[in-house]
Structure formats: structure tokens, C-alpha cells
Design a protein around this motif. Structure first.
Motif, mmCIF file in Angstrom:
data_model
loop_
_atom_site.group_PDB
_atom_site.id
_atom_site.type_symbol
_atom_site.label_atom_id
_atom_site.label_comp_id
_atom_site.label_asym_id
_atom_site.label_seq_id
_atom_site.Cartn_x
_atom_site.Cartn_y
_atom_site.Cartn_z
ATOM 1 N N PHE A 100 -3.901 5.102 7.018
ATOM 2 C CA PHE A 100 -3.636 3.665 7.015
ATOM 3 C C PHE A 100 -4.650 2.931 7.887
ATOM 4 O O PHE A 100 -5.128 1.842 7.538
ATOM 5 N N THR A 101 -4.972 3.506 9.044
ATOM 6 C CA THR A 101 -5.957 2.869 9.934
ATOM 7 C C THR A 101 -7.331 2.807 9.284
ATOM 8 O O THR A 101 -8.028 1.786 9.345
ATOM 9 N N THR A 102 -7.726 3.897 8.612
ATOM 10 C CA THR A 102 -9.033 3.921 7.947
ATOM 11 C C THR A 102 -9.086 2.919 6.799
ATOM 12 O O THR A 102 -10.086 2.211 6.617
ATOM 13 N N GLY B 59 -10.727 -2.743 4.677
ATOM 14 C CA GLY B 59 -10.230 -3.931 3.994
ATOM 15 C C GLY B 59 -9.138 -3.690 2.997
ATOM 16 O O GLY B 59 -8.771 -4.608 2.252
ATOM 17 N N ILE C 297 0.870 -1.179 0.000
ATOM 18 C CA ILE C 297 0.000 0.000 0.000
ATOM 19 C C ILE C 297 0.907 1.229 0.000
ATOM 20 O O ILE C 297 1.651 1.449 0.964
ATOM 21 N N LYS D 281 -5.604 -3.541 2.728
ATOM 22 C CA LYS D 281 -4.381 -3.861 3.438
ATOM 23 C C LYS D 281 -3.644 -4.953 2.676
ATOM 24 O O LYS D 281 -4.222 -5.628 1.804
ATOM 25 N N ALA E 253 -7.340 0.158 6.552
ATOM 26 C CA ALA E 253 -7.372 -1.196 7.114
ATOM 27 C C ALA E 253 -8.787 -1.569 7.545
ATOM 28 O O ALA E 253 -9.220 -2.717 7.374
ATOM 29 N N LYS E 254 -9.525 -0.618 8.120
ATOM 30 C CA LYS E 254 -10.912 -0.901 8.521
ATOM 31 C C LYS E 254 -11.783 -1.219 7.310
ATOM 32 O O LYS E 254 -12.728 -2.007 7.401
#
Length: 403
Positions: free
Chosen positions: A127-129, A134, A113, A136, A131-132
């Protein structure tokens, strides 16, 4: 030659060493019989290194005998011989199949990514958003392509500091491009509005501050229009006190703007001749592939024109697909005298084109023509209505307080 090598590798070929006193006779007999020989090299006084297809090895012994030569098999090459070796080495064959299968499987996944446009805490939050949602490493390309629009919409809702978000897949890499919202600088505590140009005031609408002009006044650049001082009544003493505020409002004025155009009476024009070259090419992104050409390119005087037809335009400008037609037309330059009608039409067209970039709306137009030597001069004065207010630092002396 390349096709022969590919077919020979698929069918299998051998490398042989031929030894004898009449090597030329051997080569003549072999080639006249229809056998294909290549990479023929002399490695010794009476020794040749030759390559030929595997099915012709048995036939070549007869030609070696007739030319008093001996043939020795040096090496076997090609797919049939490699396949025989792999069949005997089943572990290696299984490992190769698993390796190729693993590469094919990994090519269907997103492994990296890559984010461009955010730094620091905003980058980590992105990055956190993702990953939530999908997005990743390890997710399949197909599932990500089906949810691409949804991911872009959800990221824009989750991160208000982003003004634009784009997700593109390049092989096993997911390119995430974000444009960060620019936060405007904090407003100044107080300022005035002054005139930016000459004009006759036609409208004054004060939102905040104190008006310094009225309709019908004539103003010059720098004149005060709306002061950043408001007079308010003090609740304790009942006296009027001045309060600095950021002035705000609309001050429209009738302004006059000149456009000057000069057209020469004498000019050079290119008269087309028969010789020309037309070239067609295909552009895909930044690469250009020539397709075909018609005619011969002029050497001396010529004019060049380009016509473009876009076939595909995606969200990424680098993926533009278009057909390009370039024309080199031979030309002969001649000096011509333009008629008064042509001069006036050209000057009016140029003035109308420049008018598009002038501020303001509506108004009248005044035209003045003059002649200066071999030039026709046009001055067009446009009368328009525009907002002439500009922000300026607060003046020390406010308008007088109301009675």
C-alpha cells in the motif's frame, strides 16, 4: 406494448375516469377514431379507469358526450408534466443536476484499492509503495490507465518478494493481484546422491563430495553415487579427517525404458449419416450467447465435436472472447476388423506420444511385436542418457579415505 409505454411517457399521458351507462360504446368510438387506450379497468358498475396520451384528452370529450358519459381527469403522467413541475422547483432541479453530475464525476475516479495475494507487513508495504506511485483513492481512472505499465514495473523493482504483479480497473475499484515469491527451504547440512534407477554409468562429474562410482559401472536403485563425506587434511595434526558436506554433481547413465501398447483387432466405428446440427455461439468470459443453428439435432446415436476460434485474449483469462462451433453428427456404429497395417500404425503413434513424457535424451529404439488373441501387443524399449542422481540422507559409512 413496451414501446407504446415508453413513447407515451415521453409525450405525456393522462389517467381518466369515465362514468356512464354505455361504456362499451365510448370505448368503440374512441378506438375507431385512432386513439390508443390501454390499462382499461372497470372500477365500478358504471365507471372505467383508462389511460391515453395527453393530446387525445380534448378529442375524447366528444365521444363521451355521444355515449352519454362524463369524463374526469384523474392524474397526469410523463416527461412534459414532470418537467413543468421541476421548472417551478428550481432548487430541486439544481440539486438533481448536481447529484447526477457528482455521480458522473465519481465514476471517473478510483475509490477503492483492493489487494489480493499479500498479508501482514508485505500488504502494508505494498500500500505504501502504491501510494508513492500515485495509486490511491481519488486518482482518476484515465491517469491510472496511462501509467499502468509503469506502475507494474516499478512495483516489481521496489518489492523483490513479489514474483508477479497485476493491476486491473473494475469500475471504481482497482484490483491489485500479487503472486508472492516462494522462498525455497534451507539446504540440508549434508546428504548423499544415490541412483534413482538401473543404468550403466557414462559420466561422473563431482562438484562437492566423494565419488563412489566410475564410468562403466552398473548401478541399481539405491546405490551410492556421490558421498556427502569429504576427506580433508587437518592443519594441526596433518591427518585426514572426514567432513560432512551436501553432495553435488552430475552422474549420467545409459538407461532402458519400456513402453507397452496393446491394440484390439476388432473395434466399433461411427459411420456418419446425413442428419446433423451445427450451432454457433459467442463466448465472452464465462458467458455464452447462442448465435444461430443449422439443421436438426440427432436424437439417438450421434457424435459431438467442438471447434473454437479465439478472437481476443487479454492478460485476464476471464475476458477471453471466442467463436464456438458445436456439431452433433448422427452416426451408425458398426464393428470393423482392423488391418495389420492399421494396428501397427496406431500402436507406433501411441508409443511415440508416450515417449514425449519419458526423461532422458537420444538413444536407440528396439521394437518387439507379439499377438495375444485378438490383440496386437507392442513393446518398445528406448535407450537414453539421463541424470540418475537423487538426494538421500547421509550414510554412516563413508568411502575409504584416499592413500
Amino acid at each position: 406494448m413496451l414501446l407504446n409505454r415508453i413513447v407515451s411517457w415521453l409525450l405525456g399521458y393522462v389517467e381518466i375516469l369515465v362514468r356512464g351507462p354505455h361504456l362499451e360504446k365510448f370505448i368503440n368510438l374512441a378506438t375507431n377514431s385512432g386513439l390508443v387506450l390501454w390499462d382499461v379497468k372497470r372500477v365500478g358498475p358504471d365507471v372505467l379507469h383508462v389511460k391515453l396520451r395527453a393530446h387525445g384528452f380534448r378529442r375524447i370529450r366528444e365521444y363521451a358526450r355521444r355515449s352519454q358519459a362524463t369524463v374526469r381527469l384523474h392524474r397526469k403522467r410523463g416527461w412534459p408534466f414532470s418537467w413543468r413541475k421541476m421548472r417551478r422547483r428550481r432548487t430541486f432541479l439544481l440539486g438533481s443536476v448536481l447529484f447526477v453530475g457528482g455521480l458522473i464525476y465519481l465514476s471517473t475516479l478510483v475509490l477503492v484499492i483492493r489487494v489480493e495475494g499479500f498479508e501482514g507487513a508485505d500488504r502494508q508495504q505494498l500500500f505504501t509503495t502504491l501510494a508513492k506511485l500515485g495509486v490511491k483513492p481519488g486518482v482518476t481512472r484515465r491517469s491510472l490507465l496511462t501509467r499502468k505499465t509503469m506502475v507494474e514495473r516499478e512495483v516489481m523493482l521496489e518489492m523483490p518478494q513479489a514474483v508477479w504483479f497485476g493491476l486491473n480497473l473494475r469500475g471504481v475499484v482497482a484490483d491489485v493481484t500479487v503472486v508472492k515469491r516462494k522462498v525455497p527451504p534451507p539446504a540440508r547440512s549434508s546428504y548423499d546422491l544415490i541412483a534413482g534407477r538401473d543404468g550403466l554409468v557414462t559420466k561422473v562429474a563431482v562438484i562437492r563430495g566423494t565419488s563412489a562410482v566410475k564410468e562403466g559401472d552398473t548401478v541399481a536403485p539405491g546405490d551410492l553415487l556421490i558421498s556427502g563425506i569429504e576427506w580433508q587434511s587437518d592443519k594441526a595434526s596433518g591427518e585426514l579427517v572426514k567432513i560432512p558436506v551436501p553432495a553435488n554433481g552430475i552422474v549420467e547413465a545409459r538407461v532402458w525404458q519400456d513402453i507397452e501398447v496393446t491394440e484390439p483387432r476388432l473395434c466399433w466405428r461411427a459411420l456418419p449419416e446425413r442428419e446433423r446440427l451445427t450451432a454457433y455461439s459467442l463466448r465472452v468470459g464465462k458467458r455464452l450467447w447462442p448465435l444461430f443453428r443449422l439443421g436438426k439435432r440427432p436424437v439417438a446415436n450421434y457424435s459431438w465435436t467442438r471447434w473454437q476460434k479465439r478472437l481476443y485474449q487479454g492478460r485476464n483469462p476471464a475476458l477471453v472472447v471466442e467463436i464456438i462451433k458445436d456439431t452433433w453428427q448422427a452416426a451408425r456404429w458398426v464393428k470393423v476388423v482392423r488391418t495389420p497395417a492399421e494396428l501397427k500404425a496406431a500402436a507406433l503413434r501411441e508409443a511415440a506420444e508416450r515417449r514425449k513424457y519419458l526423461p532422458g535424451r537420444g538413444g536407440k529404439r528396439t521394437v518387439h511385436w507379439s499377438t495375444e488373441g485378438n490383440f496386437l501387443k507392442l513393446i518398445v524399449t528406448y535407450e537414453s542418457i539421463q541424470d540418475i542422481a537423487l538426494i538421500a540422507p547421509l550414510k554412516d559409512q563413508p568411502p575409504e579415505s584416499p592413500n
